[in-house]
Design a protein around this motif. Structure first.
Motif, short mmCIF file in Angstrom:
data_model
loop_
_atom_site.label_atom_id
_atom_site.label_comp_id
_atom_site.label_asym_id
_atom_site.label_seq_id
_atom_site.Cartn_x
_atom_site.Cartn_y
_atom_site.Cartn_z
N ILE B 575 0.86 -1.18 0.00
CA ILE B 575 0.00 0.00 0.00
C ILE B 575 0.90 1.23 0.00
CG2 ILE B 575 -1.77 1.29 1.25
CD1 ILE B 575 -2.62 -1.44 2.45
N LYS B 576 0.73 2.06 -1.03
CA LYS B 576 1.54 3.28 -1.12
C LYS B 576 0.60 4.48 -1.16
CE LYS B 576 6.01 1.95 -2.88
NZ LYS B 576 5.95 0.74 -3.74
N ASN B 577 0.79 5.39 -0.22
CA ASN B 577 -0.05 6.59 -0.14
C ASN B 577 -1.54 6.27 -0.23
OD1 ASN B 577 2.22 8.25 0.05
ND2 ASN B 577 2.47 8.14 -2.19
N GLY B 578 -1.92 5.26 0.50
CA GLY B 578 -3.34 4.93 0.57
C GLY B 578 -3.88 4.20 -0.64
N LYS B 579 -2.98 3.76 -1.54
CA LYS B 579 -3.44 3.02 -2.72
C LYS B 579 -2.93 1.59 -2.63
CE LYS B 579 -5.45 6.22 -5.36
NZ LYS B 579 -6.19 6.70 -4.16
N LEU B 580 -3.83 0.65 -2.82
CA LEU B 580 -3.44 -0.76 -2.82
C LEU B 580 -2.85 -1.09 -4.18
CD1 LEU B 580 -3.44 -3.52 -1.37
CD2 LEU B 580 -5.70 -3.90 -2.35
N ILE B 581 -1.51 -1.20 -4.23
CA ILE B 581 -0.84 -1.38 -5.52
C ILE B 581 -0.86 -2.83 -5.94
CG2 ILE B 581 1.34 -1.11 -6.75
CD1 ILE B 581 1.75 1.37 -5.11
N SER B 582 -0.51 -3.69 -4.99
CA SER B 582 -0.61 -5.11 -5.30
C SER B 582 -1.00 -5.84 -4.03
CB SER B 582 0.71 -5.64 -5.85
OG SER B 582 1.61 -5.82 -4.77
N GLY B 583 -1.35 -7.11 -4.20
CA GLY B 583 -1.60 -7.92 -3.03
C GLY B 583 -3.05 -8.27 -2.83
N VAL B 584 -3.26 -9.44 -2.26
CA VAL B 584 -4.61 -9.89 -1.93
C VAL B 584 -4.85 -9.60 -0.46
CG1 VAL B 584 -6.13 -11.88 -1.81
CG2 VAL B 584 -4.48 -11.70 -3.67
N ILE B 585 -5.95 -8.90 -0.18
CA ILE B 585 -6.32 -8.63 1.21
C ILE B 585 -7.03 -9.86 1.75
CG2 ILE B 585 -7.68 -7.18 2.73
CD1 ILE B 585 -5.37 -5.68 1.56
N ASP B 586 -6.36 -10.56 2.69
CA ASP B 586 -6.99 -11.77 3.23
C ASP B 586 -6.71 -11.89 4.72
OD1 ASP B 586 -4.38 -12.54 3.35
OD2 ASP B 586 -4.46 -13.79 1.53
N ALA B 587 -6.81 -13.11 5.25
CA ALA B 587 -6.73 -13.29 6.70
C ALA B 587 -5.46 -12.72 7.31
CB ALA B 587 -6.87 -14.76 7.05
N ALA B 588 -4.34 -12.77 6.57
CA ALA B 588 -3.08 -12.30 7.15
C ALA B 588 -3.09 -10.80 7.36
CB ALA B 588 -1.91 -12.69 6.25
N THR B 589 -3.89 -10.06 6.61
CA THR B 589 -3.92 -8.61 6.78
C THR B 589 -5.12 -8.10 7.56
OG1 THR B 589 -4.67 -8.66 4.50
CG2 THR B 589 -2.47 -7.79 4.88
N ILE B 590 -6.30 -8.70 7.35
CA ILE B 590 -7.47 -8.17 8.07
C ILE B 590 -8.19 -9.23 8.89
CG2 ILE B 590 -7.90 -6.29 6.43
CD1 ILE B 590 -10.22 -8.07 5.36
N GLY B 591 -7.60 -10.44 9.00
CA GLY B 591 -8.27 -11.50 9.75
C GLY B 591 -8.19 -11.28 11.25
N ARG B 592 -9.10 -11.89 11.99
CA ARG B 592 -9.04 -11.79 13.45
C ARG B 592 -7.91 -12.68 13.95
NH1 ARG B 592 -14.53 -15.12 14.86
NH2 ARG B 592 -15.62 -13.17 14.51
N GLU B 593 -7.22 -12.19 14.94
CA GLU B 593 -6.05 -12.86 15.53
C GLU B 593 -4.91 -13.05 14.54
OE1 GLU B 593 -7.60 -16.30 17.77
OE2 GLU B 593 -6.72 -15.30 19.50
N SER B 594 -4.91 -12.29 13.46
CA SER B 594 -3.78 -12.40 12.53
C SER B 594 -3.58 -11.13 11.71
CB SER B 594 -4.00 -13.59 11.58
OG SER B 594 -5.19 -13.40 10.83
N GLY B 595 -4.56 -10.27 11.64
CA GLY B 595 -4.52 -9.17 10.69
C GLY B 595 -3.44 -8.13 10.98
#
Lengths: 77, 840
Positions: B575-595
């Motif tokens: 994420i650069k300057n608030g823009k998601l340039i690459s990557g899949v948003i999943d459990a590792a970033t927004i999951g509970r007990e892991s995000g």
């Protein structure tokens, strides 16, 4: 069989505190001597140091998160 | 608050417990009960009956004949019933038994010689002073044990026979039954000076008082009768029992007077004994339980005191709370995670006392006017502290006189802060502050994202809400225990609230490389999270849409769950300057007990931004999955034939190496066989991983994004179920020399000892099914046994740490005493740190 506990790698370093150091400690935490954690006179470490009731030991423990962590215990009956 | 010494009139120095003497009972009695009738033909209480007005009043408006007070002030007065013959009190029988057996049957002295007694007396006194009651009781028990075996009285030289006790209350001396009168005579002979050796004080507890010769009849105030709708009176259980006692006593007295045969008198005497026993304690061993006509167990005096619902655990130690509600919880993804859906019915019942000021007087007047419906108010408290209910009659008056200084107890409304709780309240996150959202349902609604800290699910769970009653509590709930401030766990510094299951799948779907939306669809998606815009471009990628909920100055890089499995560079979240340039948003970033992203946001931007982000991300994921759809097919569980040949080969190899082992070692090869079984499992896991279709497979997608499931779950589903174990060894010993009759005797091979080669998809054969059930049952039993044990352990631990707190100087203290000189040795608040680091 007597074992020298200080020889164990698991044993922290013990030292009897001097009077001035103790006063400093008590004023730092704004406590009286009875508020300190206790250690029994028959504890092997106390016996080896030949500490007396009323002495305060400084214990240098190694800590995973804080590196070194000092603990102070009052020798009691 | 300190107790002013001026108000201390007397101090309790000691308590002495004793037994009430018949004389005492007579002295304190207001009535001698003479009749078993309760009311006469006109419905008035009979004089000398069990409802005699002298025992207290239970009807409002009447005055007590003994003390002259009305229902509010009359404490009730005991009556007494003179028994025709004495009976035992079940609760004192064990003591009576000891006393009878340790004293002389002819002179009544204790069966221990004089010189011995002197020493014992000193011992007992010094033990009580120096070592406490427990030691004293120990000494007395030893003394009784000794005295019981003495055969000749050291004082009068009379021979002693041992009296046997046949439970519950029959004493047998030799071949003769001891009647209560015999026992009473013996107890009366015991000298006052000997009683100290039994721990009794003759002034307060003479042994003969342990027998019931005059029964204290409890006041009606503790056994009130109730009038049913049809005007009939329904008496308390104790009253029913008492009428039995009085009636039996009368019959016994008449029979004795008329000189009836011994057998009849004995029979009635026994019956009286039974009734008095069940009056005191209904349900003691060997005594038939006394029941009501409806077969309900009658409540005895003991039942009122004993056990969970008794006076101590159920009344004296019980804690009850007003302004709280409890209901079943339901999931509601359209609530914010810091909200709780409150049914209107509850909202109208629990209230908040709001001070009337110039600023809110009009609004509060409107609520008062609306008292019948929602949003209304229930009570008004005047400045001189009088609480008035708002009714049809009083509304107009109250509205007229309402002015600043009054307090209005208004219904709770959207945005109010309340406490939300689920038992067992094991940690501080079991009670958190939520905002109210009043809804027209009958259950409490909760966003599934906030279920983790409460450990809640929706299989019938119930939760409680508590409405705070003053501004201070409100401020604390808002600023300290608000769920928004507790997104990150104080245990490991990871978010407890975040995306799970479909939210993760949705977000991963949204942010995968290929996902694109037409302008209209994109606008619709955004409208769901409160972003209403006219989009410029014709097409938008999912990542562009997701970027709209990120803070504009956010720079962040982290591995995603997908990257950890696929090693696809595009899946690394950048994420650069608030823009998601690459990557899949999943459990590792927004999951509970892991995000990791949530944790980063919380530390860097604070709770408000994180809370908003969680809600928006979840909603985006949810709406994406609504739009694009996601389901699983049985084909998602397909692996090609080649995979199964490999699995078969692995099993064959395992079987032959087991056979080889058994040839050489017979039965000491168990540990090796288990490791072979385990190796087969690992092989199967690798085969599944290698062969399963990674594209166009939603099961696989859920596993890689961390939404739900793992390869481990796939092994028994499409590979093989594997070794079944009982008590940590392979299942054995169903039949002689074999597990079941399906195998050859002496076969110790893999399959013959519970290795299941089928999988859930194909289905298990009956033998496999049976063995699998045996193993599962062990798991269930362990679980049932372990749960209460670990629960109690947890309870003891938290009780022990209950009063510890972190002081301003970061030391951990119990009162003024120090427990740790620096909290956690490093003084760090884990939830405010970045993986244990404060150098942000």
């Amino acid at each position: 069989m007597d074992i020298d506990v200080f020889n164990s790698r698991l044993s922290p370093q013990y030292r009897i505190m001097l009077k001035e150091e103790l006063d400093q400690l008590l004023s730092k935490y704004n406590i009286v001597i009875k508020d300190l954690p206790k250690i029994k006179v028959n504890d092997p470490a106390v016996k080896l140091l030949d500490a007396k009731e009323g002495d305060v030991l400084e214990i240098k423990r190694s800590s995973k998160t804080a590196g070194q962590y000092n603990y102070y215990r009052l020798v009691v009956k | 608050m300190k107790l002013d010494s001026n108000f201390v009139f007397s101090k309790i120095d000691a308590l002495e417990f004793g037994i009430m003497s018949p004389k005492m009972i007579q002295k304190m009695s207001a009535v001698a009960i003479t009749s078993s009738e309760l009311y006469d033909i006109d419905g008035f209480p009979v004089d000398g009956g069990l409802s005699d007005l002298r025992m207290g009043v239970i009807d409002p408006g009447l005055t007590c004949k003994t003390c002259g007070n009305t229902i509010r002030d009359c404490p009730g007065h005991f009556g007494h019933l003179e028994l025709a013959r004495p009976v035992f009190n079940v609760k004192t029988v064990p003591y009576v038994y000891n006393l009878i057996n340790s004293t002389c049957n002819s002179c009544g002295r204790i069966l221990i010689s004089d010189e011995h007694l002197k020493k014992l007396s000193e011992d007992i006194i010094s033990a009580e002073i120096n070592e406490g009651q427990k030691k004293k009781i120990k000494l007395i028990k030893a003394l009784i044990k000794h005295a019981k075996n003495v055969t000749v009285c050291p004082f009068c030289r009379a021979k002693q026979r041992k009296v046997k006790l046949e439970k519950p209350y029959t004493f047998i001396d030799g071949d003769q039954k001891l009647t209560p009168i015999d026992v009473l005579n013996r107890l009366e002979k015991i000298k006052d000076s000997d009683l100290q050796f039994f721990g009794l004080d003759p002034d307060y507890s003479r042994p003969e008082w342990m027998m019931v010769s005059i029964l204290a009849v409890p006041p009606i105030t503790i056994r009130p009768s109730i009038t049913l709708e049809n005007g009939q009176r329904s008496e308390d259980d104790l009253t029913h029992k008492l009428t039995d006692i009085v009636r039996t006593n009368q019959r016994l007295a008449e029979n004795i007077r008329s000189g009836a045969p011994e057998i009849i008198i004995d029979e009635l005497w026994d019956l009286l004994q039974y009734h008095i026993t069940t009056f005191i304690s209904n349900g003691s061993a060997q005594v038939p339980v006394a029941r009501q006509k409806s077969n309900k167990k009658l409540k005895s005096l003991e039942d009122r005191i004993k056990g969970k619902e008794g006076r101590f655990r159920g009344s004296a130690l019980a804690k009850r709370v007003n302004y709280s509600a409890r209901s079943v919880i339901s999931p509601d993804s359209f609530l914010r995670f810091d909200e709780v859906g409150v049914p209107i019915k509850i909202a109208k019942e629990v209230t908040y006392p709001e001070y009337v000021t110039d600023l809110n007087i009009d609004r509060l007047k409107a609520t008062i006017k609306n008292f019948n419906s929602y949003p209304g108010a229930n009570y008004v408290i005047t400045p001189d502290n009088i609480k008035r209910k708002i009714t049809e009659m009083t509304v107009d008056n109250i509205i007229d006189e309402l002015k600043p200084g009054y307090i209005v107890e208004r219904h709770i409304k959207d945005g109010d802060i309340i406490l939300f709780n689920r038992q067992p309240s094991l940690h501080r996150l079991s009670i958190m502050g939520h905002r109210v959202k009043v809804l027209p349902y009958k259950t409490l609604g909760i966003n599934p994202a906030s279920t983790l800290p409460y450990n809640a699910d929706f299989d019938g769970d119930e939760m409680n809400i508590h409405v705070l009653q003053n501004e201070e509590a409100l401020a604390e709930a808002d600023m300290i225990i608000n769920i928004k401030n507790n997104i990150v766990s104080p245990r490991h510094g990871l978010p407890l609230i975040g995306a799970a299951q479909d939210y993760v799948s949705g977000c991963a779907l949204l942010t995968s490389k290929e996902t694109e939306f037409e302008k209209e669809n994109a606008e619709f998606l955004l409208s769901n999270i409160g972003i209403v815009t006219d989009l410029k471009k014709k097409k938008y990628t999912g990542r562009e849409l997701f970027s709209m909920i990120l803070p504009e100055d956010l720079n962040f890089e982290s591995q995603s769950s997908t990257y950890k499995i696929t090693k696809d560079d595009d899946s690394i979240v950048r994420i650069k300057n608030g823009k998601l340039i690459s990557g899949v948003i999943d459990a590792a970033t927004i999951g509970r007990e892991s995000g990791s992203l949530l944790q980063f946001l919380f530390v860097r931007y604070g709770s408000e931004v994180t809370a908003k982000f969680i809600d928006q991300a979840n909603k985006l994921g949810l709406m994406t999955i609504f739009n694009l759809g996601m389901s699983v097919n049985i084909r998602d569980f397909d692996i090609p034939k080649a995979a199964y040949t490999e699995i078969e080969k692995a099993v064959k190899e395992g079987e032959s190496s087991v056979a080889e082992l058994l040839k050489d070692y017979d039965d000491i090869a168990e540990a090796k066989i288990l490791s072979i079984a385990n190796r087969i499992r690992i092989k199967v896991r690798n085969i599944i991983d290698a062969y399963i279709d990674k594209k166009n497979n939603n099961v696989e997608a859920m596993i890689t994004t961390g939404a739900k499931g793992s390869i481990t779950n796939l092994i028994p589903t499409i590979g093989l179920v594997g070794q079944q174990m009982l008590r940590d060894v392979r299942i054995s010993n169903g039949f002689s020399d074999r597990l079941t009759s399906h195998f050859k005797k002496g076969d110790n091979g893999l399959i013959a000892r519970g290795f299941i080669v089928s999988n859930y998809r194909k289905g298990l054969n009956p033998v496999e099914y049976f063995l699998h059930a045996a193993s599962s049952r062990e798991g269930l039993m362990d679980n049932v046994i372990r749960t209460p044990i670990s629960g109690y352990m947890q309870r003891r631990l938290s009780s022990a740490l209950n009063d510890l707190k972190v002081a301003d100087d970061l030391s951990v203290r119990l009162g003024s005493a120090i427990v740790q000189f620096k909290y956690g040795e490093d003084g760090l608040d884990v939830s405010a740190s970045d993986k244990g680091d404060l150098k942000l």
